[in-house]
Design an enzyme around this catalytic site. Structure first.
Site, short mmCIF file in Angstrom:
data_model
loop_
_atom_site.label_atom_id
_atom_site.label_comp_id
_atom_site.label_asym_id
_atom_site.label_seq_id
_atom_site.Cartn_x
_atom_site.Cartn_y
_atom_site.Cartn_z
N HIS A 72 47.54 42.06 50.70
CA HIS A 72 47.44 42.43 49.29
C HIS A 72 46.55 43.66 49.12
CE1 HIS A 72 49.00 38.61 47.17
NE2 HIS A 72 49.54 38.72 48.37
N TYR A 201 44.00 37.36 37.57
CA TYR A 201 42.89 36.57 37.01
C TYR A 201 42.90 36.82 35.50
CZ TYR A 201 40.95 36.18 41.77
OH TYR A 201 40.75 35.90 43.11
N PRO A 293 35.32 29.08 42.93
CA PRO A 293 36.41 29.78 43.62
C PRO A 293 36.80 31.13 43.01
CG PRO A 293 37.27 27.94 42.33
CD PRO A 293 35.78 27.87 42.22
N LYS A 297 35.64 33.31 47.73
CA LYS A 297 34.66 33.56 48.79
C LYS A 297 34.34 32.34 49.67
CE LYS A 297 33.83 37.88 48.34
NZ LYS A 297 35.13 38.36 48.80
N TYR A 391 35.14 42.12 46.65
CA TYR A 391 36.31 41.24 46.82
C TYR A 391 36.87 41.34 48.24
CZ TYR A 391 40.42 38.61 45.27
OH TYR A 391 41.39 37.65 45.11
C1 PHB Z 1 44.19 30.41 45.75
O1 PHB Z 1 45.24 31.01 46.03
O2 PHB Z 1 44.10 29.17 45.87
C2 PHB Z 1 43.05 31.18 45.21
C3 PHB Z 1 43.09 32.57 45.25
C4 PHB Z 1 42.04 33.30 44.74
C5 PHB Z 1 40.95 32.64 44.21
C6 PHB Z 1 40.88 31.26 44.20
C7 PHB Z 1 41.93 30.53 44.70
O3 PHB Z 1 39.93 33.38 43.68
#
Ligand code: PHB
Ligand code: APR
Length: 400
Positions: A72, A201, A293, A297, A391
């Site tokens: 990504h 997000y 989450p 991280k 990130y």
């Molecule tokens: C996930 O794909 O489960 C996932 C991805 C990014 C995050 C948290 C969970 O920040």
């Protein structure tokens, strides 16, 4: 029984450490509380920093990840009607992240471990650690009605937040920092194509949402929910309806829904235990720290602990330099605090805290500060660069 490194816990941290050590010819035994299938039943995040990817390659377990993982170059943050792309690659001079599920990584590591005939004691109970300050610490446990004594040089406590390792460090010698957030994430996994090819997000008045994925045909979505909600409160239909309301409008039009394969609620917590070592015991991963989450991280911080401990143990056994073990906690904690701060910051900016008192402010004032903070960072290339740099993951620190 005797080994060099006793590893408590066979989650991703314990398995990755074991694999790396074995590659260096350093013997290790894993003692795990539950069955292997149970370890594989836990659905967790799936964004891997470059440092993690490199470590999996170094462990020689990257074939599936390299074949099935998606690289990504960026992700999106949506705030109300506004969508901003964080162009990871452009903002970090070419760095990217890999999308590959934690479950898959764990399975690959387990398969590699059993193929190389390395010892793992699954379904062990009454695990206890002894003589941590002496030259020959040992682990006692029971398995299948039999008692075992595992003698070793060092113990890696990779047994997660609820494990026994952290609690073995005398209470007066450890400091625990904690922030429990006033909401949880309801996650849903489904065999439907992801709504977008990159993660989104979403900050909305109804609460946070995340659109993520596991592959081109498998999606992972999350909704911020009150801590009082249970999975039973959320039918698949209710989940999809709510998700559509939180996704950007044009994106929601493309949402393909379907039956859930898994649905679960995880509370959000920031937790750090200091120090991360005591005598010949080293805490690794969730045993020492938990992050919300939001910054993806959790697994990545576990990997940086593994990397530090692996480098230290390799130096101990290859160069006979025992003094370097004292560096572990200090090096690991510097990166942990950075990851904790980033995850806390992202969580503060992206969630709706409602009326709850946050950071000593009333709910409304706190949210207005956070809206302004997010707006400021998203509106400037420097700001987006700061999000991107963290990130993709800060570099691993070298031993001195
Ligand atoms: C996930 O794909 O489960 C996932 C991805 C990014 C995050 C948290 C969970 O920040
Ligand atoms: N004895 C032996 N094993 C134990 C004990 C014990 N007393 N207590 C717990 N365990 C095992 C658990 O059953 C689990 O398999 O330790 C393992 C810990 O695994 P995780 O909780 O997954 O922790 P870790 O390996 O550090 O993984 C890092 O990254 O994305 C995050 O939180 C996520 O689990 C993930 C973490």
């Amino acid at each position: 029984m005797k080994t060099k490194i006793a590893i408590i816990g066979g989650g991703p941290s314990g398995l990755l450490l074991g694999q790396l050590l074995s590659k260096q010819g350093i013997s290790n035994v894993i003692v795990e509380r539950v069955a292997g299938d149970y370890v594989l039943g836990r659905i967790r995040a799936g964004i891997l920093e470059q440092g993690f990817v490199d470590l999996v390659r170094e462990a020689g377990v990257a074939t599936n990840m390299d074949a099935a993982g998606g690289v990504h170059d960026g992700f999106e943050i949506s705030v109300g009607d506004r969508r901003v792309r964080i162009d990871l690659k452009a903002l970090t001079g070419g760095k990217t992240v890999m999308c590959y599920g934690q479950l898959e990584i764990t399975k690959d590591l387990m398969d590699a471990r059993s193929a190389s005939g390395l010892e793992t004691y699954y379904e062990s109970s009454q695990v206890s650690l002894h003589d941590l300050k002496a030259d020959s610490p040992f682990v006692l446990f029971e398995q299948g009605g039999e008692q075992f004594r595992l003698e070793c040089d060092y113990i890696a406590g990779c047994d997660g937040f609820h494990g026994v390792s952290r609690k073995t460090i005398p209470l007066e010698l450890r400091t625990e920092h904690e922030r429990v957030y006033p909401f949880g994430w309801l996650g849903l996994l489904s065999d439907t194509p992801p709504v977008s090819h990159e993660l989104i997000y979403c900050k909305t008045e109804r609460g946070f949402a995340l659109a993520s994925m596991r592959s081109e045909t498998r999606s992972r979505y999350y909704l911020q929910v009150p801590l009082t909600d249970t999975v039973e409160d959320w039918s698949d239909e209710a989940f999809w309806d709510e998700l559509k309301k939180r996704l950007p409008e044009d994106i929601a039009l493309n949402l393909v829904t379907g039956p859930s394969i898994e649905k679960s609620i995880a509370p959000l917590r920031s937790f750090i235990c200091e120090p991360m070592q005591y005598g010949n015991l080293f805490l690794v991963g969730d045993a020492a720290h938990i992050v919300p989450p939001t910054g993806a991280k959790g697994l990545n911080l576990a990997a940086s602990d593994v990397s530090t401990l692996y480098k230290i143990l390799t130096r101990v056994y290859k160069q006979g330099d025992k003094a370097c073990i004292h560096q572990y906690s200090e090096i690991a904690l510097r990166r942990v605090w950075n990851g904790e701060r980033f995850s806390w910051w992202m969580s503060n900016m992206l969630h709706n805290f409602g009326e709850t008192n946050a950071g000593g402010l009333d709910g409304d004032t706190f949210m207005r500060f956070m809206e302004s903070e997010l707006n400021y960072y998203l509106s400037s290339e420097y700001g987006r660069g700061i999000i991107a740099e963290q990130y993709v993951g800060l570099p691993y620190e070298k031993l001195t």
